[in-house]
Every structure is written in structure tokens, then in C-alpha cells.
Motif scaffolding. Structure first.
Motif, PDB file in Angstrom:
ATOM      1  N   THR A   1      29.311 -10.023  -8.674  1.00 37.85           N
ATOM      2  CA  THR A   1      28.412  -9.495  -9.705  1.00 37.85           C
ATOM      3  C   THR A   1      28.831  -8.098 -10.147  1.00 37.85           C
ATOM      4  N   ALA A   2      29.120  -7.248  -9.181  1.00 37.26           N
ATOM      5  CA  ALA A   2      29.446  -5.853  -9.491  1.00 37.26           C
ATOM      6  C   ALA A   2      30.771  -5.711 -10.241  1.00 37.26           C
ATOM      7  N   GLU A   3      31.621  -6.742 -10.178  1.00 37.54           N
ATOM      8  CA  GLU A   3      32.932  -6.669 -10.819  1.00 37.54           C
ATOM      9  C   GLU A   3      32.956  -7.349 -12.189  1.00 37.54           C
ATOM     10  N   ALA A   4      31.857  -8.009 -12.544  1.00 39.67           N
ATOM     11  CA  ALA A   4      31.859  -8.805 -13.774  1.00 39.67           C
ATOM     12  C   ALA A   4      31.899  -7.938 -15.029  1.00 39.67           C
ATOM     13  N   TYR A   5      31.301  -6.745 -14.991  1.00 41.46           N
ATOM     14  CA  TYR A   5      31.331  -5.863 -16.161  1.00 41.46           C
ATOM     15  C   TYR A   5      32.775  -5.593 -16.568  1.00 41.46           C
ATOM     16  N   GLU A   6      33.570  -5.135 -15.624  1.00 41.65           N
ATOM     17  CA  GLU A   6      34.970  -4.819 -15.929  1.00 41.65           C
ATOM     18  C   GLU A   6      35.737  -6.072 -16.328  1.00 41.65           C
ATOM     19  N   ALA A   7      35.420  -7.197 -15.683  1.00 45.24           N
ATOM     20  CA  ALA A   7      36.122  -8.449 -16.000  1.00 45.24           C
ATOM     21  C   ALA A   7      35.830  -8.894 -17.438  1.00 45.24           C
ATOM     22  N   LEU A   8      34.607  -8.702 -17.892  1.00 50.34           N
ATOM     23  CA  LEU A   8      34.281  -9.008 -19.295  1.00 50.34           C
ATOM     24  C   LEU A   8      34.951  -8.010 -20.235  1.00 50.34           C
ATOM     25  N   GLU A   9      34.938  -6.762 -19.840  1.00 45.78           N
ATOM     26  CA  GLU A   9      35.507  -5.703 -20.685  1.00 45.78           C
ATOM     27  C   GLU A   9      37.004  -5.867 -20.866  1.00 45.78           C
ATOM     28  N   THR A  10      37.697  -6.354 -19.827  1.00 49.96           N
ATOM     29  CA  THR A  10      39.161  -6.461 -19.861  1.00 49.96           C
ATOM     30  C   THR A  10      39.634  -7.885 -20.153  1.00 49.96           C
ATOM     31  N   ASN A  11      38.704  -8.764 -20.545  1.00 49.35           N
ATOM     32  CA  ASN A  11      39.034 -10.140 -20.929  1.00 49.35           C
ATOM     33  C   ASN A  11      39.550 -10.990 -19.779  1.00 49.35           C
ATOM     34  N   ILE A  12      39.247 -10.600 -18.561  1.00 52.80           N
ATOM     35  CA  ILE A  12      39.497 -11.493 -17.424  1.00 52.80           C
ATOM     36  C   ILE A  12      38.489 -12.637 -17.462  1.00 52.80           C
ATOM     37  N   LEU A  13      37.278 -12.317 -17.902  1.00 55.14           N
ATOM     38  CA  LEU A  13      36.238 -13.311 -18.128  1.00 55.14           C
ATOM     39  C   LEU A  13      35.942 -13.416 -19.615  1.00 55.14           C
ATOM     40  N   ASP A  14      35.614 -14.633 -20.053  1.00 56.01           N
ATOM     41  CA  ASP A  14      35.109 -14.840 -21.407  1.00 56.01           C
ATOM     42  C   ASP A  14      33.585 -14.909 -21.425  1.00 56.01           C
ATOM     43  N   CYS A  15      32.994 -15.413 -20.348  1.00 56.44           N
ATOM     44  CA  CYS A  15      31.545 -15.599 -20.294  1.00 56.44           C
ATOM     45  C   CYS A  15      31.054 -15.481 -18.860  1.00 56.44           C
ATOM     46  N   THR A  16      29.761 -15.221 -18.730  1.00 52.50           N
ATOM     47  CA  THR A  16      29.100 -15.302 -17.432  1.00 52.50           C
ATOM     48  C   THR A  16      27.717 -15.896 -17.624  1.00 52.50           C
ATOM     49  N   PRO A  17      27.290 -16.791 -16.737  1.00 54.19           N
ATOM     50  CA  PRO A  17      25.908 -17.267 -16.805  1.00 54.19           C
ATOM     51  C   PRO A  17      24.973 -16.144 -16.359  1.00 54.19           C
ATOM     52  N   ILE A  18      23.930 -15.899 -17.142  1.00 55.21           N
ATOM     53  CA  ILE A  18      23.015 -14.798 -16.838  1.00 55.21           C
ATOM     54  C   ILE A  18      21.828 -14.897 -17.789  1.00 55.21           C
ATOM     55  N   GLY A  19      20.757 -14.199 -17.454  1.00 52.55           N
ATOM     56  CA  GLY A  19      19.608 -14.092 -18.333  1.00 52.55           C
ATOM     57  C   GLY A  19      19.551 -12.719 -18.972  1.00 52.55           C
TER      58      GLY A  19
ATOM     59  N   GLU B   1      26.768  -4.439 -22.855  1.00 54.65           N
ATOM     60  CA  GLU B   1      27.550  -3.383 -23.492  1.00 54.65           C
ATOM     61  C   GLU B   1      28.942  -3.868 -23.871  1.00 54.65           C
ATOM     62  N   VAL B   2      29.439  -4.872 -23.139  1.00 52.16           N
ATOM     63  CA  VAL B   2      30.830  -5.310 -23.335  1.00 52.16           C
ATOM     64  C   VAL B   2      30.948  -6.770 -23.763  1.00 52.16           C
ATOM     65  N   ALA B   3      29.844  -7.521 -23.712  1.00 54.86           N
ATOM     66  CA  ALA B   3      29.833  -8.918 -24.175  1.00 54.86           C
ATOM     67  C   ALA B   3      28.676  -9.054 -25.160  1.00 54.86           C
ATOM     68  N   LYS B   4      28.972  -9.374 -26.383  1.00 54.10           N
ATOM     69  CA  LYS B   4      28.007  -9.240 -27.475  1.00 54.10           C
ATOM     70  C   LYS B   4      27.471 -10.568 -28.024  1.00 54.10           C
ATOM     71  N   TYR B   5      27.670 -11.666 -27.297  1.00 49.62           N
ATOM     72  CA  TYR B   5      27.176 -12.957 -27.769  1.00 49.62           C
ATOM     73  C   TYR B   5      26.391 -13.627 -26.643  1.00 49.62           C
ATOM     74  N   TYR B   6      25.101 -13.804 -26.869  1.00 49.02           N
ATOM     75  CA  TYR B   6      24.269 -14.489 -25.871  1.00 49.02           C
ATOM     76  C   TYR B   6      24.038 -15.911 -26.345  1.00 49.02           C
ATOM     77  N   ILE B   7      24.545 -16.869 -25.584  1.00 48.31           N
ATOM     78  CA  ILE B   7      24.512 -18.278 -25.961  1.00 48.31           C
ATOM     79  C   ILE B   7      23.297 -18.935 -25.303  1.00 48.31           C
ATOM     80  N   GLU B   8      22.417 -19.472 -26.136  1.00 49.93           N
ATOM     81  CA  GLU B   8      21.191 -20.101 -25.627  1.00 49.93           C
ATOM     82  C   GLU B   8      21.480 -21.522 -25.158  1.00 49.93           C
ATOM     83  N   ILE B   9      22.330 -21.635 -24.145  1.00 46.33           N
ATOM     84  CA  ILE B   9      22.605 -22.926 -23.525  1.00 46.33           C
ATOM     85  C   ILE B   9      21.576 -23.090 -22.402  1.00 46.33           C
TER      86      ILE B   9
END
Length: 345
Positions: free
Chosen positions: A203-221, A232-240
């Protein structure tokens, strides 16, 4: 999340050492004690629904016992850290505590039922009520906890999840090849069934992973996305519609619960029954505030076709995860069909 489901490393020697040290500071569990101890990993003044509802429980307990009894909260892991709390309660180091149930799926598989059934159609409060019902109707849920000198007195599911992504996702086709953070049992299988790639990141590493494109998405509310600043670094919330996950037990040492007089125990039972509603009200307030502010932050909310999500549930990988819980529940003598039917679309 790396090691998300590993057994707690808080061994019996550590528990004994901690209990001895705490005894010298008047932490010893005493049936006649006026002050009970609540162990939590949450920092004091966190201001989120979890911390606010904890304080509500504490304040109401003192008021409803006429000041005869009270609860002192040991915030921020000051007595027992997140993975230490179940063993600390079992050893009567504390009386109340927050247990992140999915961290201990080897200890509490039945109480982790929801974690095997993602996606599922229930909201936060609906999952709380299901947990309350299952505990009232099926003794196996309480017995699983009693094996560790624990009793559930309240339930705190997580919010309903979507996907927070660094690019727009509007259909199943858009998920193909995306790198999505996963943890636990159900999410890796689901992500693979969606045609994406599961990535285990803490969890604590996901911010940087999203910011640096290691991750494209994360499940979250929304509330957690804001709390961890992922938005701040991922700007699309998908209502799946992934549904709510079961998160935390408000647990007690069973010894403490049994040692209470009938009047005090009745107060605890009543507060436990009311807890989910108070927590959910605070959570919904936070979610509404976050969503209201997303426009100014540049976060776009995108609907996802529900039928496209449901279309992958029969995938053999998802069904294998569900069958794992079903097998455990059948071995425990639970009426599996009745429970599973409440976790299906």
C-alpha cells in the motif's frame, strides 16, 4: 501487497515479554477494572471514519456505563502493532482492539469469506449486516475466533471499491495488458480474468508506482484514494462495481468479555450492534466530500459496464478461489449455498 496474508510474526515469547512489561504498568486484565484497554494501529486524530467511530464507541461506553467504566485507547501501535494485535488480545494484554482480518486468513478463514468473493454486489453497510447475521446464525464464525480467545463485538468493512487509474478505462477491452495492483486471494485471479496483469505492491509503495507508471491502476475506494493521496497521481476513477471488502473486526479478549458483569456486557453488545451504522455514516460523509472535491483536482469519474465485469466471474481462476473458501466452510459444517448466494451478483 507483499506478505499480505502471512501469519502474524508476533510470537509467544514476544507476547509474554510484552505482557510482563505491561503488568508492571497496571495493564493487567482485571474483571473489576474500571478502565479497559483498546489497542489500535490508527494514529490519534487521524480524522477518518475508522478513528472517529473508535472514539464514538469509547465515548458512548463511558456515558452508557454512567462513568463507572471507560476505555483508554492506545493509538498508533503504541502497545501492539497491526499484526500483533490478535496475539496481544489473546494474551489479555489489551481488552479491545482492531483486527485487519485479511492479514490473518490462515487463522480466520471463515471470517474472511468476503475476501474470496470479489467482485460481489454488497455495499459497506450490507457487508457489515451480513457479518452480523452470520455470527448470530452460525456458531462456527464465533468459534473460529474463540479458538484464539477472541470475540467479535463490531464489524468495519472497507468502502466499495472501483479502480483508480492513470489513463481512462471505459470497457473490458481497455483493461487488456494493464498492470493492476493486487493482494489477497480474489484480486489476482480477477485481474487475470479481466485480461490485465496482477502486480503485488505494498500500500505504502503504490503512490510512487502509479506516479512512475509501474502501475496503471489500483483497486481502491474514494476515501482511501484520498487518504493515501493516490488521487494526486492517478486521475481516473473507474466505477467498476467490485463491492465492499470485509476489513476489520472490532474484537475483544474473550476472557475480558466473559468477566464483565451482565450490565456492562449488555452495553458492549448494544454498542457493537450500533457501531456499523455510525462508522458507515462517517465513511459515507468522507466519500461524498472526496467526490465533491475531485473535479477541482482534475479527477474524472468514468462508469464501467457492469455486465462486462459479471461476464468474467465464471472464469475458472475466479471460481477456484471461491471454491477454496467453500471447501473450508463445508469442512466446518456451514450451509455454504445459503452464504454464497448472498455474495453473488
Amino acid at each position: 501487497m507483499t506478505g499480505f496474508y502471512n501469519r502474524s510474526v508476533f510470537g509467544s515469547v514476544a507476547v509474554a515479554t510484552l505482557a510482563i512489561g505491561i503488568a508492571t504498568s497496571a495493564f493487567v486484565n482485571d474483571a473489576a477494572a474500571d478502565t479497559y484497554k483498546w489497542l489500535t494501529f490508527k494514529p490519534q486524530g487521524a480524522g477518518d471514519a475508522q478513528a472517529i467511530s473508535t472514539q464514538w464507541f469509547v465515548d458512548e461506553f463511558k456515558k452508557r456505563t454512567g462513568g463507572k467504566h471507560e476505555i483508554e485507547v492506545f493509538w498508533g501501535g503504541s502497545v501492539a502493532k497491526t499484526r500483533e494485535i490478535p496475539d496481544a488480545l489473546s494474551a489479555n494484554v489489551g481488552d479491545f482492539g482492531d483486527i485487519i482480518t485479511p492479514y490473518f486468513a490462515d487463522k480466520f478463514p471463515l471470517n474472511n469469506a468476503v475476501g474470496f468473493f470479489i467482485p460481489q454486489p454488497n455495499s459497506t453497510i450490507e457487508i457489515a449486516h451480513l457479518m452480523e447475521k452470520w455470527h448470530a446464525k452460525y456458531p462456527q464464525f464465533a468459534e473460529e475466533l474463540a479458538n484464539y480467545n477472541l470475540k467479535a463485538v463490531g464489524f468495519r468493512p472497507l468502502e466499495s471499491y472501483g479502480l483508480l487509474c492513470t489513463s481512462p478505462i471505459r470497457s473490458l477491452a481497455d483493461l487488456k495488458g494493464k498492470r493492476i495492483r493486487t493482494y489477497g486471494f480474489a484480486y489476482p485471479a480477477l485481474v487475470e480474468a479481466l485480461g490485465a496483469s496482477p502486480v503485488s505492491i505494498a500500500t505504502a509503495e503504490a503512490y510512487e508506482a502509479l506516479e512512475t507508471n509501474i502501475l496503471d491502476c489500483t483497486p481502491i475506494g474514494p476515501a482511501l484514494a484520498y487518504g493515501w493521496k493516490y488521487d494526486e497521481v492517478a486521475k481516473y476513477y473507474i466505477e467498476i462495481p467490485l463491492g465492499a471488502s470485509f476489513g476489520h473486526l472490532i474484537a475483544m479478549s474473550l476472557d475480558t468479555y466473559n468477566a464483565m458483569d451482565d450490565e456492562t456486557r449488555a452495553v458492549v453488545d448494544k454498542l457493537g450492534n450500533e457501531y456499523a451504522e455510525d462508522y458507515n455514516a462517517e465513511l459515507e460523509k468522507t466519500i461524498a466530500e472526496v467526490r465533491a472535491g475531485w473535479g477541482a483536482k482534475g479527477v474524472e469519474v468514468i462508469p464501467f459496464p457492469k455486465d462486462e465485469l459479471i461476464s468474467v466471474i465464471d472464469d475458472e481462476r475466479i471460481q477456484a478461489v471461491r471454491q477454496e473458501w467453500i471447501s473450508r466452510a463445508e469442512a466446518a459444517g456451514l450451509p455454504v449455498d445459503e452464504i454464497v448466494s448472498e455474495l453473488k451478483f
